[in-house]
Enzyme design. Structure first.
Site, mmCIF file in Angstrom:
data_model
loop_
_atom_site.group_PDB
_atom_site.id
_atom_site.type_symbol
_atom_site.label_atom_id
_atom_site.label_comp_id
_atom_site.label_asym_id
_atom_site.label_seq_id
_atom_site.Cartn_x
_atom_site.Cartn_y
_atom_site.Cartn_z
ATOM 1 N N HIS A 113 0.830 -1.047 0.043
ATOM 2 C CA HIS A 113 -0.019 0.004 0.012
ATOM 3 C C HIS A 113 0.857 1.269 0.149
ATOM 4 O O HIS A 113 1.898 1.048 0.665
ATOM 5 C CB HIS A 113 -0.861 0.192 1.329
ATOM 6 C CG HIS A 113 -0.303 -0.282 2.522
ATOM 7 N ND1 HIS A 113 -0.133 -1.553 3.068
ATOM 8 C CD2 HIS A 113 -0.012 0.741 3.520
ATOM 9 C CE1 HIS A 113 0.598 -1.410 4.108
ATOM 10 N NE2 HIS A 113 0.541 -0.011 4.502
ATOM 11 N N HIS B 146 0.630 5.234 1.144
ATOM 12 C CA HIS B 146 -0.057 6.228 1.981
ATOM 13 C C HIS B 146 -0.002 7.612 1.274
ATOM 14 O O HIS B 146 1.175 8.170 0.873
ATOM 15 C CB HIS B 146 0.694 6.661 3.420
ATOM 16 C CG HIS B 146 0.928 5.304 4.164
ATOM 17 N ND1 HIS B 146 -0.010 5.159 5.404
ATOM 18 C CD2 HIS B 146 1.706 4.271 3.977
ATOM 19 C CE1 HIS B 146 0.309 4.001 5.873
ATOM 20 N NE2 HIS B 146 1.316 3.555 5.205
HETATM 21 P P1 5GP Z 1 1.662 0.559 7.184
HETATM 22 O O1 5GP Z 1 2.371 0.570 8.694
HETATM 23 O O2 5GP Z 1 1.740 -1.318 6.984
HETATM 24 O O3 5GP Z 1 2.623 1.088 6.511
HETATM 25 O O4 5GP Z 1 0.619 0.867 7.150
HETATM 26 C C1 5GP Z 1 -0.749 0.275 7.859
HETATM 27 C C2 5GP Z 1 -1.767 1.395 7.959
HETATM 28 O O5 5GP Z 1 -3.400 0.700 7.638
HETATM 29 C C3 5GP Z 1 -1.728 2.271 9.022
HETATM 30 O O6 5GP Z 1 -1.484 3.546 8.687
HETATM 31 C C4 5GP Z 1 -3.030 1.985 9.887
HETATM 32 O O7 5GP Z 1 -3.453 3.191 10.589
HETATM 33 C C5 5GP Z 1 -3.986 1.368 8.994
HETATM 34 N N1 5GP Z 1 -4.901 0.421 9.493
HETATM 35 C C6 5GP Z 1 -4.597 -0.542 9.839
HETATM 36 N N2 5GP Z 1 -5.849 -1.300 10.083
HETATM 37 C C7 5GP Z 1 -6.761 -0.570 9.273
HETATM 38 C C8 5GP Z 1 -8.060 -0.803 8.936
HETATM 39 O O8 5GP Z 1 -8.796 -1.933 9.684
HETATM 40 N N3 5GP Z 1 -8.649 0.019 8.266
HETATM 41 C C9 5GP Z 1 -7.858 0.939 7.676
HETATM 42 N N4 5GP Z 1 -8.698 1.821 6.857
HETATM 43 N N5 5GP Z 1 -6.703 1.280 7.908
HETATM 44 C C10 5GP Z 1 -6.224 0.437 8.669
#
Ligand code: 5GP
Length: 142
Positions: free
Chosen positions: A106, A108
């Protein structure tokens, strides 16, 4: 979790893709889905995920990057306009040591304003009515 692990189809974004858990959707086509981060680092913080089952940066097929990043650019443009942002950060946290917590690739999209600090990554849950309102604004700007 080791970065060598295969894609796990029970990760939270795979469940969102399959419609098993809800999200505040802003964009969807055959290539990508975009929805609001529930723990936003800034108002309008949006995530874009490919529809391919890909864990991270190094797993995405070469020919999938172009179409995917076109969607990221399109959604980022709408986020910027809808939120009245002055700038945008694109971020991708890769591997557990890189801060990745969900192992479906993903990007951001984080709106930025001069002098406004980001909230911490993945820390503060946003109110559903604010997420709903921001998602509506972004959809209207697409
Ligand atoms: P990472 O840390 O893997 O780059 O980002 C994961 C992102 O997903 C985090 O910013 C977190 O806030 C978001 N996130 C985690 N669980 C959920 C969810 O159930 N729904 C949504 N919309 N975002 C989520």
């Amino acid at each position: 979790m080791s970065d060598k692990e295969p894609y796990q189809p029970d990760n939270i974004f795979a469940k969102i893709l399959r419609g098993e858990i809800p999200c505040h959707r802003v964009f969807e086509d055959d290539t990508a889905l975009a929805f609001l981060d529930i723990l936003p680092q800034a108002d309008g913080h949006t995530l874009v995920i490919p529809k391919l089952a890909v864990r991270g940066l190094f797993d995405m097929p070469d020919d999938a990057w172009g179409p995917f990043m076109q969607r990221v650019q399109k959604v980022a443009s709408a986020v910027k306009k809808a939120m009245g942002a002055e700038g945008i950060n694109l971020r991708q946290f890769d591997g557990a040591a890189g801060g990745q917590t969900v192992f479906h690739l993903h990007v951001h999209i984080i709106p930025r304003w001069e002098g406004v600090a980001l909230r911490r990554h993945g820390e503060l849950m946003e109110k559903p009515d604010i997420l709903k309102a921001n998602a509506e604004k972004i959809r209207a700007a697409l």
